[in-house]
Write an enzyme that holds these catalytic residues in place. Structure first.
Site, PDB file in Angstrom:
ATOM      1  N   GLY D  29      25.154  14.633  -1.734  1.00 41.62           N
ATOM      2  CA  GLY D  29      26.543  14.730  -1.317  1.00 41.62           C
ATOM      3  C   GLY D  29      27.409  15.584  -2.230  1.00 41.62           C
ATOM      4  N   SER D  46      25.992  21.666  -8.669  1.00 40.32           N
ATOM      5  CA  SER D  46      24.749  21.364  -7.955  1.00 40.32           C
ATOM      6  C   SER D  46      23.831  20.438  -8.755  1.00 40.32           C
ATOM      7  CB  SER D  46      24.006  22.672  -7.664  1.00 40.32           C
ATOM      8  OG  SER D  46      22.818  22.421  -6.961  1.00 40.32           O
ATOM      9  N   GLY D  47      23.341  19.394  -8.109  1.00 42.69           N
ATOM     10  CA  GLY D  47      22.259  18.583  -8.678  1.00 42.69           C
ATOM     11  C   GLY D  47      22.596  17.783  -9.911  1.00 42.69           C
ATOM     12  N   SER D  75      27.697  23.449  -6.089  1.00 40.88           N
ATOM     13  CA  SER D  75      26.879  22.790  -5.066  1.00 40.88           C
ATOM     14  C   SER D  75      26.160  23.809  -4.189  1.00 40.88           C
ATOM     15  CB  SER D  75      27.777  21.917  -4.181  1.00 40.88           C
ATOM     16  OG  SER D  75      27.111  21.556  -3.009  1.00 40.88           O
ATOM     17  N   SER D  76      24.923  23.507  -3.828  1.00 44.36           N
ATOM     18  CA  SER D  76      24.175  24.421  -2.958  1.00 44.36           C
ATOM     19  C   SER D  76      24.826  24.545  -1.580  1.00 44.36           C
ATOM     20  CB  SER D  76      22.723  23.946  -2.827  1.00 44.36           C
ATOM     21  OG  SER D  76      22.689  22.628  -2.342  1.00 44.36           O
ATOM     22  N   ASP D  77      25.690  23.602  -1.236  1.00 41.66           N
ATOM     23  CA  ASP D  77      26.388  23.656   0.058  1.00 41.66           C
ATOM     24  C   ASP D  77      27.730  24.384  -0.027  1.00 41.66           C
ATOM     25  OD1 ASP D  77      24.429  22.158   1.506  1.00 41.66           O
ATOM     26  OD2 ASP D  77      25.160  20.334   0.554  1.00 41.66           O
ATOM     27  N   HIS D  96      30.797  15.930   2.091  1.00 43.86           N
ATOM     28  CA  HIS D  96      29.478  15.927   2.738  1.00 43.86           C
ATOM     29  C   HIS D  96      28.661  14.822   2.096  1.00 43.86           C
ATOM     30  CE1 HIS D  96      25.632  17.006   4.276  1.00 43.86           C
ATOM     31  NE2 HIS D  96      25.181  17.478   3.124  1.00 43.86           N
ATOM     32  N   HIS D  98      24.999  12.002   2.640  1.00 48.04           N
ATOM     33  CA  HIS D  98      23.802  11.616   3.404  1.00 48.04           C
ATOM     34  C   HIS D  98      23.855  10.105   3.657  1.00 48.04           C
ATOM     35  CE1 HIS D  98      20.969  15.301   2.906  1.00 48.04           C
ATOM     36  NE2 HIS D  98      22.225  15.677   2.859  1.00 48.04           N
ATOM     37  N   HIS D 172      20.644  16.941  10.008  1.00 46.37           N
ATOM     38  CA  HIS D 172      21.116  16.985   8.637  1.00 46.37           C
ATOM     39  C   HIS D 172      21.994  15.767   8.303  1.00 46.37           C
ATOM     40  CE1 HIS D 172      22.527  19.836   5.205  1.00 46.37           C
ATOM     41  NE2 HIS D 172      22.640  18.591   4.850  1.00 46.37           N
TER      42      HIS D 172
END
Lengths: 232, 232, 232, 232
Positions: D29, D46-47, D75-77, D96, D98, D172
């Site tokens: 997220g 990211s991560g 973030s990769s998004d 965002h 999950h 997704h």
């Protein structure tokens, strides 16, 4: 100093209990507490997160929805509470939540069948789901009519609100009540647990039968009957 | 000072564990602990919230339901405990809950099939669901007859209570037992977890097969057999 | 002072994380951590509740199951760990749980289909469910054969344990692994979450399709490929 | 000292709220917060696990994905967020996750039908599930195209992002937005709750009907209409 300090405190504590019992998130839900002698009730203000609530934020109204004391706007569901207090004279408190399993049954528009003694310890009939409101009722005095929808349901089914302290309103969610605001909240929690048990039961056995009348009576009477022997 | 202080403390701690394990809400459920040498047992008082319990509130009774010590009324399910202690002489403690998944299987009136090693680590057969009580049993000495319904179920199925430390009572919920009150509570928690696993399994695959006899035996024996090598 | 203090600490912390992540209750589950240079691994002792564990309780063994250091009996699943370390040379840690949703799929004896990017972020294939062990394997060296059942499953399906860090063992539950004990535990948690998502998905839409190969590749590669750009 | 300290703090707090609300585990997220005046937004790196995040770790970018400030990789998004900020000019924050039930509906590739007033309190239509991305979109600028897939879905369905603050992306998971980052997170939580209610409802009654238009309008308008009377 307010004449309603004790009523506000009672109402505040019952509202906070909703959150402690995981029955609400954010500003969802509301509890009220009545003072029968003065014909007034205290209710949660509208749209205030539980974390920010204080006892003095509770709003005092009469049964005709006139604000008697309080600086904040009362819960948007206030008229439903007022109607129920006016019509059901032995109620001491009312709770409304959007608790997940209770809402699921309300959205499914199904009565919760009496499948076990947990249910029968609290009431002897299926938990009624009142039909969704029709267009005319919605277009009118909506929250007032929500109260009428509940009392009409009880009248048409010949249910006694003193024996059946809860209802699901189709498409919406649960309303519960009791001798006090704390008891109304207790019934919200019990309803949520019974709703969850019933759903799981029907997943295991879609044909699970209702309890026998004998077992219903036995469990209800040992807690609520003349010769009750449950509790101290 | 009470002669039963240690027994009360044991019983109290086991009851509080029910709540810590999320197996009960409000006043639901009860645990008892037995003193075989004196032919008495301690049990939770009726209808007292767990938050308000203290060790000295535990009630001491003999196996004929006579109160030996205690100011409070014992659990309404006391006669069920007494019957089980009287008939199953190696039991040290009994627990009763209304835990959600266990109740769901009891309401569904279905044995919990043995579908995995979590189950076989604890017992080698499906978890029995005794039939709901009939009208005559309910109208009689209800809680006493609840105990009989359980022992009758074990007798008719030729089950050994020392190997099968749990039962579901149809329409009602689980009773579990063990060498101590703590072990009885342990079995309530394991039952709830196994009940949940079984329900989820059957949702994924309604035809999920029971365990092979070889795997059942292997897992049960490595924990409970003569050559057990699980634990210290 | 032990030569394995650091290894024991690593193993201890990973075991405690199982409980913090709600993947185990009581004495269920176990994690091990390997020291490749010395050909030994640390593992949780058998049947000890997590609350009572201390780093010095971890047991050190070689890959032939000889105890190198430790006063307690090692986990009953130790031989499964030893076999996997011996055969899969790049594994740094192994975790075994009885987490509810993972067990449900194992009991259902179904692979978990790859239905979303949460799954594809971690592996590119359905999560394999190895068949339950047959009578001969159970009657033999059971825990050793459990390891063989897992490696045989990977061999017959041509899976690479470095790319698929988890398996379900039919009738039993999940085993996961990774470059470290902490990573093995991470994979247990991810598996449990993916198992839950898959079950809920199939309840909403029993015909939910698997991910396209393109989407699987994209999500896996952005985290694990040569040109990965996820993370720091 | 950074010129974006306040923006970073806002973004940081909204990200931490994702975890407090149990909407994410590990590094899953991300939330961003925009500064419209400067045409920049802050986003989670990211991560990085939530436990390790600090306000100064937030990365500042412009709407063309150029890093304006920050030492960590965003973030990769990020490109999905940038596209949405660029195209939907009244958005103040994007979240965002999950979250389990939201992902389940996304994986099932089903719109969430409007079944109750909890849903209608927040939006008047079914919660849209955009189709999974096709091979060409995946092979291209994936995260940028993820944003396009969302805006294309809204365009083709003639939805207004100011009235529908959430979407599921097939295969997704959910993206939500609002006037602020905190409001975007609020919508993630509400979506998760509505997703869960809808699934439970359809298990009880697979034919549960959608809300009447009158009831949808009533509930939405009393919170969001010109004459809204919900809240203070």
């Amino acid at each position: 100093m307010s004449n309603y300090q004790e009523l506000k405190q009672t109402c505040y504590e019952a509202n906070m209990e909703l959150q402690a019992l995981s029955l609400v998130i954010y500003t969802f839900g509301n509890v009220s507490a009545v003072d029968r002698a003065r014909g007034t009730f205290a209710i949660k203000p509208s749209g205030v997160p539980y974390e920010q609530l204080a006892p003095e934020d509770m709003v005092i109204l009469d049964f005709d929805n006139n604000v008697v004391e309080g600086k904040l706007r009362p819960s948007s569901d206030t008229r439903t509470h007022a109607w129920l207090y006016k019509n059901w004279e032995e109620i001491g408190g009312i709770a409304h939540t959007h608790a997940t399993y209770s809402v699921a049954w309300a959205q499914a528009q199904r009565d919760i069948p009496i499948l076990g003694t947990t249910h029968a310890d609290h009431l002897t009939v299926d938990i009624p789901c009142a039909p969704p409101m029709d267009e005319a009722l919605i277009a009118g005095n909506y929250e007032h009519n929500t109260g009428r929808q509940i009392t009409d349901c009880f009248a048409s089914r010949e249910l006694d609100y003193r024996e059946v302290p809860m209802v699901l309103l189709g498409n919406h969610g649960p309303f519960t009540w009791g001798g006090s605001a704390a008891k109304a909240v207790y019934h919200s929690k019990v309803l949520e647990e019974v709703a969850r048990m019933a759903q799981l039961t029907l997943q295991i056995n879609p044909n699970a039968p209702r309890l026998s009348d004998a077992l219903i009576r036995k469990h209800y009477e040992r807690k609520h009957g003349k010769n009750a022997y449950y509790g101290q």
